[in-house]
Motif scaffolding. Structure first.
Motif, short mmCIF file in Angstrom:
data_model
loop_
_atom_site.label_atom_id
_atom_site.label_comp_id
_atom_site.label_asym_id
_atom_site.label_seq_id
_atom_site.Cartn_x
_atom_site.Cartn_y
_atom_site.Cartn_z
N GLU A 71 0.45 16.99 -21.90
CA GLU A 71 1.85 16.66 -21.72
C GLU A 71 2.50 16.37 -23.08
O GLU A 71 1.81 16.02 -24.05
CB GLU A 71 1.99 15.45 -20.80
N ARG A 72 3.82 16.47 -23.11
CA ARG A 72 4.54 16.08 -24.31
C ARG A 72 4.34 14.60 -24.58
O ARG A 72 4.28 13.80 -23.66
CB ARG A 72 6.03 16.36 -24.15
N GLU A 73 4.25 14.26 -25.86
CA GLU A 73 4.10 12.85 -26.22
C GLU A 73 5.02 12.53 -27.38
O GLU A 73 5.29 13.38 -28.24
CB GLU A 73 2.65 12.51 -26.56
N GLY A 74 5.49 11.30 -27.40
CA GLY A 74 6.31 10.85 -28.51
C GLY A 74 5.47 10.56 -29.73
O GLY A 74 4.39 9.97 -29.62
N VAL A 75 5.94 10.99 -30.88
CA VAL A 75 5.23 10.80 -32.14
C VAL A 75 5.91 9.73 -32.98
O VAL A 75 5.26 8.81 -33.47
CB VAL A 75 5.16 12.13 -32.92
N SER A 76 7.22 9.88 -33.15
CA SER A 76 7.94 8.96 -34.02
C SER A 76 9.41 8.96 -33.63
O SER A 76 9.91 9.92 -33.02
CB SER A 76 7.78 9.39 -35.48
N CYS A 77 10.12 7.89 -33.99
CA CYS A 77 11.53 7.78 -33.70
C CYS A 77 12.21 6.97 -34.79
O CYS A 77 11.63 6.01 -35.30
CB CYS A 77 11.74 7.12 -32.34
#
Length: 123
Positions: free
Chosen positions: A44-50
Motif C-alpha cells: 500500500e501507499r505509505e507516507g514518507v515525509s511532510c
C-alpha cells in the motif's frame, strides 16, 4: 495548467543518495502542505515525509528518519526530498502531493497529486 511533476528517481546502489524534486505549476507550493508518499509493488501507499504549510514543521516516517530530508525552494516553486543511505526496501514509486490544509492528510485527500518517479535501490 495545474500540476505537480516529480523527477530525480533512478537506479542507485545501497548506501547511495538521490534527490527527488517536486515542481509545481499553476499554483504556489508555499500555500500548501506538501507530502512525499511511496508505493512499492504489492504494498500500500505509505507516507514518507511532510512539510507543513505555515510553520515549516516537518514529519518523517520512522523508516526514513535520519536518512531523508524534505525542503522547500519557494523561488523555484519546488519541494525536494534528499534521500541518503538508501536501502533496497526504499525501492518504490515516489509521489508528491499538495494539501491546502495546514498539514498532510491521506493521499486521497490531497488537492494535487503527481505522476510519480521510480526509485530502485539495488546492487
Amino acid at each position: 495548467q495545474v500540476q505537480l511533476v516529480e523527477s530525480g528517481g533512478g537506479l542507485v546502489q545501497p548506501d547511495g543518495s538521490l534527490r527527488l524534486s517536486c515542481a509545481a505549476s499553476g499554483f504556489t507550493l508555499d500555500d500548501y502542505a506538501i507530502g512525499w508518499f511511496r508505493q512499492a509493488p504489492g504494498k500500500e501507499r505509505e507516507g514518507v515525509s511532510c512539510t507543513s504549510k505555515t510553520d515549516g514543521v516537518t514529519y518523517y516516517d520512522n523508516s526514513v528518519k535520519g536518512r531523508f530530508t524534505i525542503s522547500r525552494d519557494n523561488a523555484k516553486n519546488t519541494i525536494y526530498l534528499q534521500m541518503n543511505s538508501l536501502k533496497p526496501e526504499d525501492t518504490a514509486v515516489y509521489y508528491c502531493a499538495a494539501f491546502s490544509v495546514s498539514g498532510c492528510l491521506t493521499p486521497d485527500e490531497s488537492d494535487y497529486w503527481g505522476q510519480g518517479t521510480q526509485v530502485t535501490v539495488s546492487s
